[in-house]
Design a protein around this motif. Structure first.
Motif, PDB file in Angstrom:
ATOM      1  N   GLY A 212      -7.792   6.294  35.275  1.00 42.92           N
ATOM      2  CA  GLY A 212      -6.863   5.658  36.081  1.00 42.92           C
ATOM      3  C   GLY A 212      -6.123   4.515  35.259  1.00 42.92           C
ATOM      4  O   GLY A 212      -5.316   4.050  36.140  1.00 42.92           O
ATOM      5  N   GLN A 213      -6.365   4.538  34.156  1.00 46.37           N
ATOM      6  CA  GLN A 213      -5.730   3.397  33.418  1.00 46.37           C
ATOM      7  C   GLN A 213      -4.267   4.095  32.997  1.00 46.37           C
ATOM      8  O   GLN A 213      -4.163   5.288  32.600  1.00 46.37           O
ATOM      9  N   ILE A 214      -3.367   3.111  33.218  1.00 50.32           N
ATOM     10  CA  ILE A 214      -1.885   3.672  32.719  1.00 50.32           C
ATOM     11  C   ILE A 214      -1.687   3.460  31.167  1.00 50.32           C
ATOM     12  O   ILE A 214      -2.087   2.619  30.493  1.00 50.32           O
ATOM     13  N   VAL A 215      -1.276   4.721  30.689  1.00 51.86           N
ATOM     14  CA  VAL A 215      -1.215   4.905  29.144  1.00 51.86           C
ATOM     15  C   VAL A 215       0.091   5.040  28.597  1.00 51.86           C
ATOM     16  O   VAL A 215       0.439   4.894  27.675  1.00 51.86           O
ATOM     17  N   LEU A 216       1.177   5.413  29.582  1.00 50.17           N
ATOM     18  CA  LEU A 216       2.448   5.485  29.193  1.00 50.17           C
ATOM     19  C   LEU A 216       3.384   5.060  30.348  1.00 50.17           C
ATOM     20  O   LEU A 216       3.100   5.775  31.652  1.00 50.17           O
ATOM     21  N   GLN A 217       4.592   4.422  30.117  1.00 52.18           N
ATOM     22  CA  GLN A 217       5.481   4.318  31.327  1.00 52.18           C
ATOM     23  C   GLN A 217       6.789   4.767  30.571  1.00 52.18           C
ATOM     24  O   GLN A 217       7.187   3.993  29.544  1.00 52.18           O
ATOM     25  N   VAL A 218       7.667   5.200  31.527  1.00 58.80           N
ATOM     26  CA  VAL A 218       9.147   5.694  30.797  1.00 58.80           C
ATOM     27  C   VAL A 218       9.842   5.333  31.979  1.00 58.80           C
ATOM     28  O   VAL A 218       9.771   6.045  33.207  1.00 58.80           O
ATOM     29  N   ASN A 219      11.199   4.799  31.951  1.00 59.94           N
ATOM     30  CA  ASN A 219      12.186   4.655  32.943  1.00 59.94           C
ATOM     31  C   ASN A 219      13.492   5.602  32.792  1.00 59.94           C
ATOM     32  O   ASN A 219      13.787   5.637  31.589  1.00 59.94           O
ATOM     33  N   ASN A 220      13.984   6.182  33.765  1.00 58.17           N
ATOM     34  CA  ASN A 220      15.408   6.755  33.780  1.00 58.17           C
ATOM     35  C   ASN A 220      15.645   7.575  32.635  1.00 58.17           C
ATOM     36  O   ASN A 220      16.496   7.815  31.553  1.00 58.17           O
ATOM     37  N   THR A 221      14.666   8.720  32.635  1.00 59.09           N
ATOM     38  CA  THR A 221      15.054   9.896  31.431  1.00 59.09           C
ATOM     39  C   THR A 221      14.546  11.146  32.087  1.00 59.09           C
ATOM     40  O   THR A 221      13.677  11.106  33.244  1.00 59.09           O
ATOM     41  N   THR A 222      14.944  12.219  31.729  1.00 56.85           N
ATOM     42  CA  THR A 222      14.443  13.337  31.975  1.00 56.85           C
ATOM     43  C   THR A 222      13.486  14.221  31.231  1.00 56.85           C
ATOM     44  O   THR A 222      12.757  15.235  31.498  1.00 56.85           O
TER      45      THR A 222
END
Length: 247
Positions: A212-222
């Motif tokens: 349940g840990q966040i390992v990656l976050q990315v915004n506004n991309t396909t």
């Protein structure tokens, strides 16, 4: 994915066979099951590249050191996969055709194969194979006496002897299908070959490990690259759509 490699002679797996017609259990098969061959349910086949150690090998015959060039003359390759998990390699579709020949330019039936680049082999997965872990044994040997069906005799008429050869054990882990509905409809999906999560529209993506840990976050991309992640199973929230993928 590289399952194993040997850079020095000391790293080579080696077993000395001493007694004819006596199965040698300890060390008779080189165990390379630590790194799994990872597939997903429904995959029809997969390919593996096999390479040989390609440096001179030195051994002592009791009197002096002898230097030998590695060669594959007289070598054939066959493999077995225990699809019914009964701990034997004798069930339906568990014995695969032998490849190779006894010539100096042995290509193991890969016309583009060679000593430097190795040889590719495509392995068929029986239809409707359930998720699970399956043992695969790859055998190299010079069968004697020769017959076209010699792979079916290695563990019976050949007394478990691997003549002038070696055997390796691997494990194939088939995971349940991830249920990515978007593959057909043009929505979100995971491209394992490219290592990308693909979305039809620019969106926010959050990737979690199984804890349940966040390992990656990315915004506004396909296209979201997951190359920085370690191998494993992950859950991704791509613009509100949840998918599971295996890296």
């Amino acid at each position: 994915e590289t399952l194993f490699t040997c850079a020095t002679q000391e790293e080579l797996p080696f077993t000395e066979y001493k007694k004819l017609h006596t199965p040698q259990v300890e060390g008779a098969v080189i165990d390379k099951t630590e790194n799994l061959i990872r597939l997903e349910e429904g995959v029809e086949n997969f390919s593996m590249n096999f390479k040989q150690y390609n440096e001179d090998i030195t051994y002592n015959n009791g009197y002096r050191d002898i230097v030998c060039e590695p060669e594959i003359v007289w070598s054939y390759q066959t493999l077995y996969i225990d699809w019914n998990n009964d701990k034997e390699f004798s069930g339906e579709n568990e014995i695969y055709a032998a490849v190779g020949n006894n010539s100096g330019d042995n290509t193991f039936d890969d016309p583009d194969g060679n000593v430097t680049e190795g040889w590719d082999r495509t392995i068929t997965v029986p239809a409707e194979t359930a998720p699970g872990t399956y043992r695969m044994r790859v055998v190299y040997m010079g069968p004697d006496p020769w017959s076209n069906d010699w792979p079916s005799k290695v563990f019976t008429e050949f007394y478990n002897e691997i003549r002038n050869g070696i055997a390796y054990d691997f494990e194939i882990a088939i995971s349940p299908a991830s249920g990515i509905e978007g593959i057909a409809s043009g929505k979100v999906y995971y491209d394992a070959h490219a290592g990308l999560l693909i979305s039809p529209n620019p969106t926010q993506t959050t990737v979690y490990n199984l804890s349940g840990q966040i390992v990656l976050q990315v915004n506004n991309t396909t296209e979201i690259s997951v190359s920085s992640l370690e191998k494993g199973v992950y859950i991704a929230n791509v613009g509100g759509e949840m998918i599971k993928f295996i890296k």
